[in-house]
Structure formats: structure tokens, C-alpha cells
Write a protein that holds these residues in place. Structure first.
Motif, mmCIF file in Angstrom:
data_model
loop_
_atom_site.group_PDB
_atom_site.id
_atom_site.type_symbol
_atom_site.label_atom_id
_atom_site.label_comp_id
_atom_site.label_asym_id
_atom_site.label_seq_id
_atom_site.Cartn_x
_atom_site.Cartn_y
_atom_site.Cartn_z
ATOM 1 N N ASP A 84 54.476 -2.019 1.506
ATOM 2 C CA ASP A 84 55.379 -2.920 2.214
ATOM 3 C C ASP A 84 54.612 -4.044 2.906
ATOM 4 O OD1 ASP A 84 54.361 -1.956 4.628
ATOM 5 O OD2 ASP A 84 56.061 -0.639 5.020
ATOM 6 N N GLY A 85 55.331 -4.882 3.632
ATOM 7 C CA GLY A 85 54.737 -6.047 4.261
ATOM 8 C C GLY A 85 53.793 -5.743 5.394
ATOM 9 N N ASP A 86 53.815 -4.526 5.917
ATOM 10 C CA ASP A 86 52.910 -4.128 6.994
ATOM 11 C C ASP A 86 51.701 -3.341 6.487
ATOM 12 O OD1 ASP A 86 54.616 -5.245 8.969
ATOM 13 O OD2 ASP A 86 55.894 -3.460 8.849
ATOM 14 N N GLY A 87 51.549 -3.261 5.181
ATOM 15 C CA GLY A 87 50.453 -2.483 4.628
ATOM 16 C C GLY A 87 50.747 -1.006 4.558
ATOM 17 N N GLY A 88 52.027 -0.640 4.624
ATOM 18 C CA GLY A 88 52.414 0.764 4.537
ATOM 19 C C GLY A 88 52.541 1.207 3.092
ATOM 20 N N LEU A 89 51.852 2.284 2.740
ATOM 21 C CA LEU A 89 51.870 2.798 1.370
ATOM 22 C C LEU A 89 53.073 3.720 1.194
ATOM 23 C CD1 LEU A 89 50.180 2.688 -1.234
ATOM 24 C CD2 LEU A 89 48.924 4.695 -0.392
ATOM 25 N N ARG A 90 53.908 3.429 0.213
ATOM 26 C CA ARG A 90 55.120 4.210 -0.024
ATOM 27 C C ARG A 90 55.024 5.100 -1.255
ATOM 28 N NH1 ARG A 90 58.687 6.997 -1.210
ATOM 29 N NH2 ARG A 90 60.899 6.871 -0.648
ATOM 30 N N ARG A 91 54.308 4.627 -2.288
ATOM 31 C CA ARG A 91 54.245 5.388 -3.539
ATOM 32 C C ARG A 91 52.974 5.026 -4.288
ATOM 33 N NH1 ARG A 91 59.226 4.183 -7.169
ATOM 34 N NH2 ARG A 91 60.236 5.607 -5.702
ATOM 35 N N VAL A 92 52.420 6.011 -4.984
ATOM 36 C CA VAL A 92 51.297 5.787 -5.895
ATOM 37 C C VAL A 92 51.589 6.563 -7.174
ATOM 38 C CG1 VAL A 92 48.823 6.069 -6.318
ATOM 39 C CG2 VAL A 92 49.628 5.538 -4.013
ATOM 40 N N THR A 93 51.388 5.945 -8.323
ATOM 41 C CA THR A 93 51.488 6.661 -9.585
ATOM 42 C C THR A 93 50.150 6.603 -10.311
ATOM 43 O OG1 THR A 93 52.260 4.738 -10.845
ATOM 44 C CG2 THR A 93 53.944 6.142 -9.828
ATOM 45 N N MET A 94 49.879 7.645 -11.087
ATOM 46 C CA MET A 94 48.629 7.737 -11.831
ATOM 47 C C MET A 94 48.933 8.127 -13.262
ATOM 48 S SD MET A 94 45.254 10.052 -11.001
ATOM 49 C CE MET A 94 46.267 11.499 -10.733
ATOM 50 N N ARG A 95 48.607 7.257 -14.196
ATOM 51 C CA ARG A 95 48.787 7.556 -15.612
ATOM 52 C C ARG A 95 47.615 8.391 -16.098
ATOM 53 N NH1 ARG A 95 48.991 2.220 -15.415
ATOM 54 N NH2 ARG A 95 47.238 2.000 -16.864
ATOM 55 N N MET A 96 47.925 9.372 -16.940
ATOM 56 C CA MET A 96 46.889 10.220 -17.511
ATOM 57 C C MET A 96 46.997 10.194 -19.028
ATOM 58 S SD MET A 96 46.691 13.457 -14.924
ATOM 59 C CE MET A 96 45.045 13.836 -15.543
ATOM 60 N N SER A 97 45.858 10.202 -19.677
ATOM 61 C CA SER A 97 45.812 10.115 -21.132
ATOM 62 C C SER A 97 46.613 11.241 -21.782
ATOM 63 C CB SER A 97 44.354 10.188 -21.598
ATOM 64 O OG SER A 97 44.263 10.157 -23.000
ATOM 65 N N GLY A 98 47.468 10.881 -22.729
ATOM 66 C CA GLY A 98 48.225 11.860 -23.485
ATOM 67 C C GLY A 98 49.533 12.274 -22.869
ATOM 68 N N LEU A 99 49.832 11.807 -21.647
ATOM 69 C CA LEU A 99 51.088 12.160 -20.981
ATOM 70 C C LEU A 99 51.920 10.905 -20.768
ATOM 71 C CD1 LEU A 99 49.967 14.756 -18.276
ATOM 72 C CD2 LEU A 99 51.143 15.198 -20.420
ATOM 73 N N GLY A 100 53.183 10.983 -21.160
ATOM 74 C CA GLY A 100 54.044 9.823 -21.018
ATOM 75 C C GLY A 100 54.533 9.600 -19.609
ATOM 76 N N THR A 101 54.596 10.662 -18.804
ATOM 77 C CA THR A 101 55.104 10.561 -17.436
ATOM 78 C C THR A 101 53.940 10.618 -16.455
ATOM 79 O OG1 THR A 101 57.135 11.682 -18.093
ATOM 80 C CG2 THR A 101 56.665 11.553 -15.730
ATOM 81 N N PRO A 102 53.770 9.599 -15.604
ATOM 82 C CA PRO A 102 52.645 9.624 -14.668
ATOM 83 C C PRO A 102 52.870 10.610 -13.530
ATOM 84 C CG PRO A 102 54.014 7.705 -14.249
ATOM 85 C CD PRO A 102 54.571 8.363 -15.479
ATOM 86 N N THR A 103 51.787 11.041 -12.927
ATOM 87 C CA THR A 103 51.860 11.806 -11.682
ATOM 88 C C THR A 103 52.231 10.847 -10.561
ATOM 89 O OG1 THR A 103 50.250 13.443 -12.415
ATOM 90 C CG2 THR A 103 50.521 13.172 -10.034
ATOM 91 N N THR A 104 53.178 11.257 -9.710
ATOM 92 C CA THR A 104 53.705 10.381 -8.666
ATOM 93 C C THR A 104 53.511 11.004 -7.296
ATOM 94 O OG1 THR A 104 55.380 9.477 -10.159
ATOM 95 C CG2 THR A 104 55.755 9.185 -7.804
#
Length: 276
Positions: free
Chosen positions: A236-256
Motif C-alpha cells: 500500500d501507499g504507506d509501505g504496508g505489505l499485504r500479500r506475497v506470492t511465490m511461483r515454483m517450477s512445475g506448479l501452476g498455482t503459486p504459494t501465497t
């Protein structure tokens, strides 16, 4: 949950917790702070490198997590074969410890044919730090928060193991390494390939979505993602982290990983880490 094993009581002091991080956590620590607030005209802009003004605020997100500790989090990892693991808990970035509950769900056949047709396959308590994780059965009929339940389970009641490279473990390692007691270097973030992707809204609040800095040695425009980092951040505008996703080889759905701000009631237990 796969690969659980009991400690045998003969391990060295603090052997419940291993000390080595795999590379993905180091990557998460290096790129932990990505944030910006876009103007209305940017909402429809094309993907582009972050500006220095953006990078200066993006670099604050790791520090913001650290200062907000303990932080309420949810992690969702797809393990393959229709199996999904969801962890809900709190992370203390000052002590690099976390505790929560986990639930494994999946379809028929996902648990080797012994599970239900659909729904919950396993559940319990989980604790983790920078080097490993521990699992324990959830006390029957105990509806208290996981951090309160975990305090009453002795160290010997936890099944401990080091991290593997599966999506859950990679997500836990990334999660525990995101907070830091100082901001990142905004110049390095900008020079390392961080990119603004688009503006989105989550629960009525505006966030900018960023591709993280590229891993060292990665070549721009190489590979199916154009050499882009596997990590994506919503800030967000204050530098607040709301979500991170990580793609991994061979998997269509990232870890969230989702962040829900400070949980002032939470107090992480000492029992899982006790050395006596």
C-alpha cells in the motif's frame, strides 16, 4: 502432513531448530521490501521499472513488518495432486519465530486412498523459525488461539524436521525471513530489476503489485517470465505489505502469503523452543 518424524530425545541442545536457510529464503530476505502508491494515471500504465521515489518507499516494507510484530498471517500452498495446505498464525519478526494451525485439504485419492472423498485430510499445530519446523496434534476441544494451545505442548510433543524444497516449506522460509530491523537499500532494489506491474484493490484498499528484484545473475527477457523474479508483492501507499506470492517450477498455482497487521494479543510460546 508429509515427512513428519519424531525427535528421539538424543539430539543436541536446541536440535528442534535447524540453522541453515535454503536459497529461496535468502532471496525473500533480499527482496522483502517492495511498496508504492500509484497515482490514478498509473492504474492503466504498462509494466515498467520502479522509479527511485517508489523504491525509497518500497524499501520500508520489511521494516514495517518488523515493527508491527507479532503479525497475523495466512499461508496457502498447493502441494500437487489436488492437496492444499493452509497455515494461519502469527509471526514475531523480532525473535524470528512463528506459531499457527495448519489444515490439509484435498480430493479423493490425495492421501493415498485413506482420506475422505473430499475435504480435510489432516490438521494440527505448527511452529517454525529460520531453520526448521515442528508439528503437533491439536488438543481436542480446545478453541483457543494456536499460540495459546502450543504453550501447553512440551518440546517432546513436537515432531521436528528441517526444511525441504516443497511449496509449504519454501513458503514458511520465505515468510519467516521477510521482516527486518532496517529498510532495504532502495537504489539496489531499483537497479536489480524490481518492476511495477499494476494497481489493484484488496478488501477496498489500493495496492500496487510489484515483481521483485531478479535473482543475481538472471538475464532480463530470458525464460518464460522474461527473467522476472518468482516473487510478487502487493504493497500500500504507506509501505504496508499485504500479500506475497511465490511461483515454483512445475506448479501452476503459486504459494501465497497474506498479512493482516499486528495481533496485539498474541504471545509466542516458549515451550516448543525450551531447552530444559
Amino acid at each position: 502432513m508429509a515427512r513428519k518424524r519424531k525427535t528421539d530425545g538424543r539430539t543436541p541442545r536446541r536440535a528442534l531448530w535447524f540453522r541453515t536457510l535454503i536459497g529461496i529464503t535468502a532471496c525473500g530476505a533480499a527482496v522483502g521490501g517492495l511498496a508504492a502508491y500509484r497515482t490514478l494515471s498509473d492504474d492503466t500504465a504498462a509494466e515498467r521499472p520502479v522509479t527511485m521515489e517508489e523504491a525509497s518507499r518500497l524499501a520500508l516494507s520489511r521494516l514495517n513488518l518488523y515493527q508491527a510484530s507479532p503479525v497475523a498471517v495466512t499461508l496457502t500452498a498447493t502441494e500437487g495432486g489436488g492437496v492444499v495446505v493452509r497455515v494461519k498464525g502469527v509471526v514475531d519478526y523480532r525473535n524470528h519465530r512463528a506459531v499457527g494451525s495448519y489444515q490439509v485439504t484435498g480430493a479423493a485419492g490425495s492421501s493415498g486412498g485413506s482420506g475422505p472423498a473430499a475435504g480435510q485430510l489432516d490438521h494440527g499445530l505448527i511452529v517454525w523459525d529460520t531453520g526448521g519446523l515442528g508439528l503437533a496434534p491439536a488438543p481436542e476441544g480446545d478453541n483457543r488461539p494456536p499460540w495459546k494451545q502450543a504453550e501447553h505442548i512440551p518440546r517432546s510433543g513436537w515432531s521436528a524436521r528441517s526444511y525441504t524444497t516443497d511449496p509449504l516449506d519454501a513458503g514458511l522460509q520465505l515468510l519467516i525471513g521477510l521482516g527486518a530491523d532496517r529498510p532495504d537499500n532502495p537504489l539496489l532494489l531499483a537497479q536489480s530489476g524490481a518492476r511495477w506491474l499494476e494497481h489493484e484493490r484488496i478488501d477496498g484498499r489500493g495496492y500496487d503489485r510489484f515483481a521483485g528484484p531478479r535473482a543475481q545473475g538472471a538475464t532480463p527477457s530470458a525464460g518464460p517470465d522474461g527473467g522476472r523474479s518468482p516473487l510478487t508483492y502487493w504493497v500500500d501507499g504507506d509501505g504496508g505489505l499485504r500479500r506475497v506470492t511465490m511461483r515454483m517450477s512445475g506448479l501452476g498455482t503459486p504459494t501465497t502469503v497474506e498479512f493482516f497487521g499486528r495481533d496485539g494479543r498474541a504471545k509466542l510460546p516458549e515451550a516448543p523452543w525450551a531447552t530444559g
